[in-house]
Write an enzyme that holds these catalytic residues in place. Structure first.
Site, short mmCIF file in Angstrom:
data_model
loop_
_atom_site.label_atom_id
_atom_site.label_comp_id
_atom_site.label_asym_id
_atom_site.label_seq_id
_atom_site.Cartn_x
_atom_site.Cartn_y
_atom_site.Cartn_z
N ASN A 153 57.21 10.82 65.12
CA ASN A 153 56.58 10.24 66.31
C ASN A 153 56.53 11.28 67.41
O ASN A 153 57.37 12.17 67.51
CB ASN A 153 57.33 8.98 66.77
CG ASN A 153 58.43 9.29 67.76
OD1 ASN A 153 58.18 9.45 68.96
ND2 ASN A 153 59.66 9.40 67.27
N LYS A 203 72.91 10.63 74.41
CA LYS A 203 72.22 10.82 73.13
C LYS A 203 71.76 12.26 73.00
O LYS A 203 71.02 12.77 73.86
CB LYS A 203 71.03 9.86 73.01
CG LYS A 203 70.43 9.83 71.60
CD LYS A 203 69.48 8.67 71.44
CE LYS A 203 69.05 8.49 69.98
NZ LYS A 203 68.21 7.28 69.80
#
Length: 352
Positions: A110, A210
């Site tokens: 993506n 993250k």
């Protein structure tokens, strides 16, 4: 997997991936998707940075970017759900097509670019969230922002009152120079801003960081040290990768972040190294390539206190979360673990 879900997946795979994803979300909202309800047991109940989870299997950010399906997702069997990423202002993201299936590799590429409806719209939905779920938000920054640290802080302040945790996402490869914020000096400054913003909420909301899988051992060591010093509650390892080793599918050369099965080994190695670097004192969330209970179990034994899924759902359906959770319970029982916590890090050496 039920026959209904199998048929639905076969139909969705005949459609453009981004359109199919939108249809899947609408089916959830309409109540057309079968939902397993809560999956739990004494072995599966666990704690993550003070959050009490019915099970350690979560839904990763990206599936429900704009928090449109919170009520059905609360009944989808996950121990926790993360929505987003969300930026202060709405943004369209990168031009389509920007989502590509790699079926021969059980993977996806993506290059969305943080497309979302913005924090005001999402905050209004979060305010109406179900209370019987553990809900987090992935914090993002606008592509054209002159102050990306300020963007993360702004989203946290605006949406934080309705969250159980938040994740600082500095690892998406689809926003130019975002990953530069993983450098020690820039990361320390960013986390200071976000932690100051958390103080405005007046409650100890867990904050996770993250990170990317495409980091050297030295960079990982710097991140672990900065996270500890800043007081971050946990690290999510990992986001998508820029690597393209060994892919066979037609869209393998597309630009963007690769997720799914090819990421499993590298992301689990990063997880194990972080567990060593943090001496097991900081909760880690394992993400990347999980498609079975055995994969989730391997992440836990490498050092994860919990795991998250996303790409596996593209190929196995939303029921995959419940199936993995049930299988994980059986694996823990097989090996004599009375709890998830007992298994964390017990096979770290196999992955370092």
């Amino acid at each position: 997997m039920s026959l209904t879900e199998r048929a639905g997946l076969a139909l969705l795979r005949r459609i453009d991936p981004e359109t199919a994803h939108g249809l899947a979300l609408r089916a959830l909202q309409a109540g057309a998707a079968p939902l397993p309800g809560l999956v739990t047991s004494d072995r599966l109940r666990c704690e993550l940075a003070g959050l009490r989870l019915a099970n350690p299997v979560g839904l990763a950010a990206g599936f429900d970017k704009n928090a449109v399906a919170l009520h059905p997702l609360s009944r989808a069997g996950f121990g926790f759900v993360e929505v987003g990423a969300v930026t202060p202002r709405p943004q369209p993201g990168n031009p389509r097509p920007r989502l590509f299936r790699l079926p021969q590799d059980a993977a996806v590429i993506n290059r969305f670019g943080f497309n979302n409806e913005g924090m005001e719209t999402v905050a209004a939905r979060l305010e109406r969230r179900p209370r019987d779920m553990v809900l987090g938000l992935n914090l993002g920054a606008n592509k054209d922002s002159a102050d990306r640290a300020g963007d993360f802080a702004a989203v946290l302040v605006r949406c934080g009152p309705w969250l159980d945790f938040a994740t600082v996402n500095v690892s998406s490869p689809n926003t130019e120079r975002l990953r530069d914020l993983q450098g020690a000096e820039a990361l320390a400054a960013l986390l200071d801003r976000v932690i100051d913003a958390r103080a405005e909420l007046g409650r100890p909301l867990p904050l996770f960081l993250k990170i990317a899988p495409d980091l050297t051992d030295a960079e990982l060591a710097d991140i672990a040290a900065v996270a500890r010093e800043a007081g971050i509650d946990g690290i999510v390892a990992t986001n998508t990768t820029l690597a393209r080793d060994g892919l066979r599918s037609a869209h393998a050369a597309e630009a963007g972040g690769l997720s799914g099965k090819p990421l499993f080994r590298r992301s689990t190695q990063v997880l194990a190294r972080l567990h060593r670097l943090t001496a097991g004192a900081m909760p880690l969330i394992g993400v990347g390539g999980i498609g079975s209970a055995e994969d989730a179990y391997a992440k836990i034994r490498a050092g994860a206190s919990a795991v998250q899924l996303y790409t596996g759902l593209v190929y196995e359906g939303l029921s995959l979360g419940a199936r993995i959770t049930e299988g994980l319970d059986a694996l823990l029982a097989r090996d004599g673990f009375a709890s998830v916590a007992e298994a964390v890090g017990t096979a770290r050496g196999e992955w370092e």
